[in-house]
Design an enzyme around this catalytic site. Structure first.
Site, PDB file in Angstrom:
ATOM      1  N   GLU A  78      84.662  64.024 -36.077  1.00  0.00           N
ATOM      2  CA  GLU A  78      83.384  64.743 -35.909  1.00  0.00           C
ATOM      3  C   GLU A  78      82.231  63.756 -35.746  1.00  0.00           C
ATOM      4  O   GLU A  78      81.204  63.847 -36.412  1.00  0.00           O
ATOM      5  CB  GLU A  78      83.129  65.656 -37.117  1.00  0.00           C
ATOM      6  CG  GLU A  78      84.273  66.607 -37.424  1.00  0.00           C
ATOM      7  CD  GLU A  78      84.064  67.422 -38.683  1.00  0.00           C
ATOM      8  OE1 GLU A  78      84.494  68.589 -38.723  1.00  0.00           O
ATOM      9  OE2 GLU A  78      83.465  66.894 -39.637  1.00  0.00           O
ATOM     10  N   CYS A  94      81.235  74.769 -43.873  1.00  0.00           N
ATOM     11  CA  CYS A  94      79.945  74.103 -44.038  1.00  0.00           C
ATOM     12  C   CYS A  94      78.885  74.658 -43.085  1.00  0.00           C
ATOM     13  O   CYS A  94      77.699  74.693 -43.413  1.00  0.00           O
ATOM     14  CB  CYS A  94      80.084  72.594 -43.844  1.00  0.00           C
ATOM     15  SG  CYS A  94      80.885  72.114 -42.295  1.00  0.00           S
ATOM     16  N   CYS A  95      79.301  75.101 -41.886  1.00  0.00           N
ATOM     17  CA  CYS A  95      78.334  75.478 -40.857  1.00  0.00           C
ATOM     18  C   CYS A  95      77.655  76.831 -41.064  1.00  0.00           C
ATOM     19  O   CYS A  95      76.452  76.944 -40.819  1.00  0.00           O
ATOM     20  CB  CYS A  95      78.988  75.430 -39.477  1.00  0.00           C
ATOM     21  SG  CYS A  95      79.457  73.759 -38.945  1.00  0.00           S
TER      22      CYS A  95
END
Length: 653
Positions: free
Chosen positions: A325, A421-422
């Protein structure tokens, strides 16, 4: 000099109020059900795009187990607690503009649960408390303990500031005190850093809320210590047991991935895991300003310039590769494998905000705008309950299904992720968008975002901004100066309209030169300011060092980047070629995608698919093209209808 402070902002924009209503009525309740395991939606389990395998959240349950309120085992990522903390922070911002007894009761119950789960010394990370208390702070490269506690500190500060809940702030202070007792240069403390930055920006926020110097000192320690001991992680991992990695693939990836390969004052480019870098840069810029440390500010400036001038997509997305990422290298911007994590776009807003607070410049407002209307906003569906982890600039369902190198590219937003998390990151940004409209410095008020609002300041100034942004570039500020005190008012002129704009004060054209892309006027009375931005559609090219976009253009109107979707155009989208100077017709379609401005053009041809002989390769055969039409929609709104191809960049003759 009359120093000014912002008191209250009410968002009145139709565009943004729809999203903020979604936060209150859809996103917050949906995420509450998810973290409490009250929902049976499918959880996306892609080890590349979402970090693991899961069929539930268990985030609240983990806290209950740690608090002794139920029995069981820890479940989830080692930072699973943060899903709760970011939900709480979103709830705080929602309560600020949409008070709700039910939401307040839920949020208060979460604060009480977190207090019960927190240990007496302030430590809180449920995986370690439940499964491995003997390993606390012993594998910081991958443990996410400081990352998790940092996210709570942010939530605690936000919840206290909105509701006055002192317990929420005390939990945050106890956490910070625990970290302060364990980390630093004094004898007996850990001379180390977290693998995932976050605590740095959280401590800076806590310092501003409490004015306790030790929190700023600790934030500064983590900023300056990073990269000083390049063997720290390796030594900790060896002492803890080489084969006991939480994420085996990250154990040997190297310090460069963790942005810990050298001190920040020596860093010149963004590299490694994108969100780690950007959370760190946010803390870096914040601490640099609070401590007046020019060397740290210079480092923040260098990293900012590298990201926005060499490693940022036109939509604001950053982090080019699925492998880790991560950032890759300057001018490497592939479209169909772009990772562009939603969290990274949200983090860019945080970084830009801190840079803007350090120096009033239009370039920072440009990036906040780019993210709010494009890169970050793409991370959430129009229903408020589906999310993108990855935000590509080109997508094809067939490629995502059949090419392992592209299977991280989703063409449908997911309800939830094993690594979630997003979702709460984008909702906490949208719920707090009112914090990103004005910047105040000394006697200056800067309007750098043009979202309609009513705002009051402590010097008696009230500003009402009427606009239909982003669809219309005509705006009106009605400024009431009740105390008749002189102040300076600044308006950012976006980079996309620098060559064509007009500002009038009380009917008179302002012809002042811009300062760092900002037009300033001196005011000491009531005023009416009208602004006209040129909303023509532009073709946009990248630097020729970006090989993936040679011979291609993107289309932008105002702050909105557009894309073509298969839903509106016959496939395949790579067959379309714009004329040298295409003209676009703009139309606002109220019934399409909850109301969007669309662009259409007839200045385009479409190659005939295949060849005359259907051979894979042909010799000296002329290409065959025919006139066509092309319809474009805002990038943020793609993948809200039927699944299909999408592209931002288009071939041009």
């Amino acid at each position: 000099m009359q120093k000014v402070a912002l008191k209250h902002t009410k968002v009145t924009s139709d565009f943004w109020q729809r999203y903020r209503d979604l936060m209150a009525n859809e996103s917050i309740p949906f995420q509450w059900d998810m973290i409490n395991d009250n929902s049976n939606v499918e959880v996306t389990n892609d080890p590349l795009a979402a970090g693991g395998s899961a069929d539930k959240s268990h985030a609240i349950a983990n806290l209950k187990i740690a608090a002794g309120q139920m029995s069981g085992d820890f479940f989830g990522m080692d930072f699973q607690d943060t899903d709760v903390y970011k939900w709480l922070e979103t709830a705080a911002y929602v309560l600020n503009y949409a008070p709700s007894d039910k939401l307040k009761e839920q949020a208060d119950s979460v604060v009480n649960l977190i207090a019960d789960a927190q240990e007496d010394d302030g430590y809180l990370s449920t995986m370690f408390q439940i499964e491995m208390p003997e390993r606390k702070f012993k594998r910081l490269q991958q443990s996410h303990e400081l990352y998790s506690m940092g996210h709570y500190i942010e939530a605690g500060v936000a919840y206290y500031s909105v509701t006055g809940n002192k317990k929420a702030l005390e939990i945050a202070k106890k956490m910070a005190d625990c970290i302060d007792n364990h980390f630093g240069t004094a004898e007996g403390k850990i001379l180390g850093i977290p693998g995932h930055p976050e605590i740095e920006l959280a401590l800076a926020r806590l310092y501003e809320a409490t004015h306790e110097q030790k929190y700023l000192d600790l934030a500064q320690y983590f900023i300056k210590q990073r990269g000083q001991d390049t063997e720290f992680f390796a030594k900790q991992n060896e002492a803890d047991g080489i084969d006991r990695d939480f994420f085996p693939e990250l154990g040997t990836i190297g310090n460069r991935y963790y942005f810990a390969d050298k001190p920040v004052t020596e860093q010149t480019d963004a590299h490694g895991h994108a969100v780690r870098v950007l959370y760190f840069c946010t803390g870096l810029a914040h601490v640099a300003r609070l401590t007046n440390d020019q060397e740290l500010q210079d480092a923040a400036d260098r990293l900012w310039q590298d990201i926005v001038k060499k490693q940022m997509y036109i939509t604001g997305n950053v982090g080019q590769t699925t492998h880790g990422e991560a950032f890759t290298y300057d001018y490497d911007l592939p479209n169909d494998t772009d990772y562009g994590e939603t969290c990274a776009s949200v983090s860019m807003v945080f970084f830009a905000k801190q840079m803007l607070e350090s120096h009033l410049s239009g370039e920072y407002g440009d990036i906040i705008e780019k993210e709010l209307f494009n890169g970050a906003l793409s991370g959430i569906a129009l229903d408020g309950k589906h999310y993108f982890y990855v935000n590509p600039l080109e997508a094809d369902p067939k490629a995502s299904r059949s090419n392992p190198g592209k299977n991280h590219i989703a063409t449908r937003r997911s309800s939830w992720f094993a690594c979630a998390c997003c979702p709460a990151n984008i909702t906490r940004l949208i719920a707090s968008v009112d914090k990103y409209l004005y910047e105040v410095k000394d006697d200056t008020i800067l309007s750098h975002q043009f979202i309609a609002n009513d705002t009051t300041f402590d010097n008696g100034v009230e500003i009402q901004l009427d606009s239909n942004y982003p669809w219309d570039g005509d705006m009106k500020y009605t400024i009431t100066n009740t105390e008749k005190k002189a102040f300076k008012f600044g308006i950012r002129i976006p980079s996309w309209t620098l060559n064509s704009y007009q500002v009038m004060v009380n009917g008179h054209v302002v012809d002042s030169e811009l300062v760092d892309q900002i037009l300033y006027v001196d005011l000491e009375d009531d005023a009416e300011i009208t602004v006209e931005f040129d909303m023509a559609a532009h073709t946009v090219r990248t630097n020729t060092l970006v090989k993936d976009n040679i011979g291609k253009v993107a289309i932008q109107r105002g702050p909105i980047v557009y894309c073509a979707e298969e839903e509106d155009n016959e496939s395949s989208l790579w067959l379309y070629e714009l004329d040298k100077k295409p003209a676009f017709n703009y139309a606002y379609e109220a019934e399409l995608l909850d109301g969007v401005g669309t662009l259409t053009t007839s200045d385009v041809t479409k190659l005939v698919e295949g060849t005359a002989s259907d051979a894979l390769y042909s010799f000296d055969e002329d290409k065959v093209a025919q006139k066509a039409q092309l319809k474009l929609i805002p990038y943020y709104a793609w993948a809200n209808r039927n699944e299909g191809q999408m592209t931002v960049w288009l071939h041009q003759a």
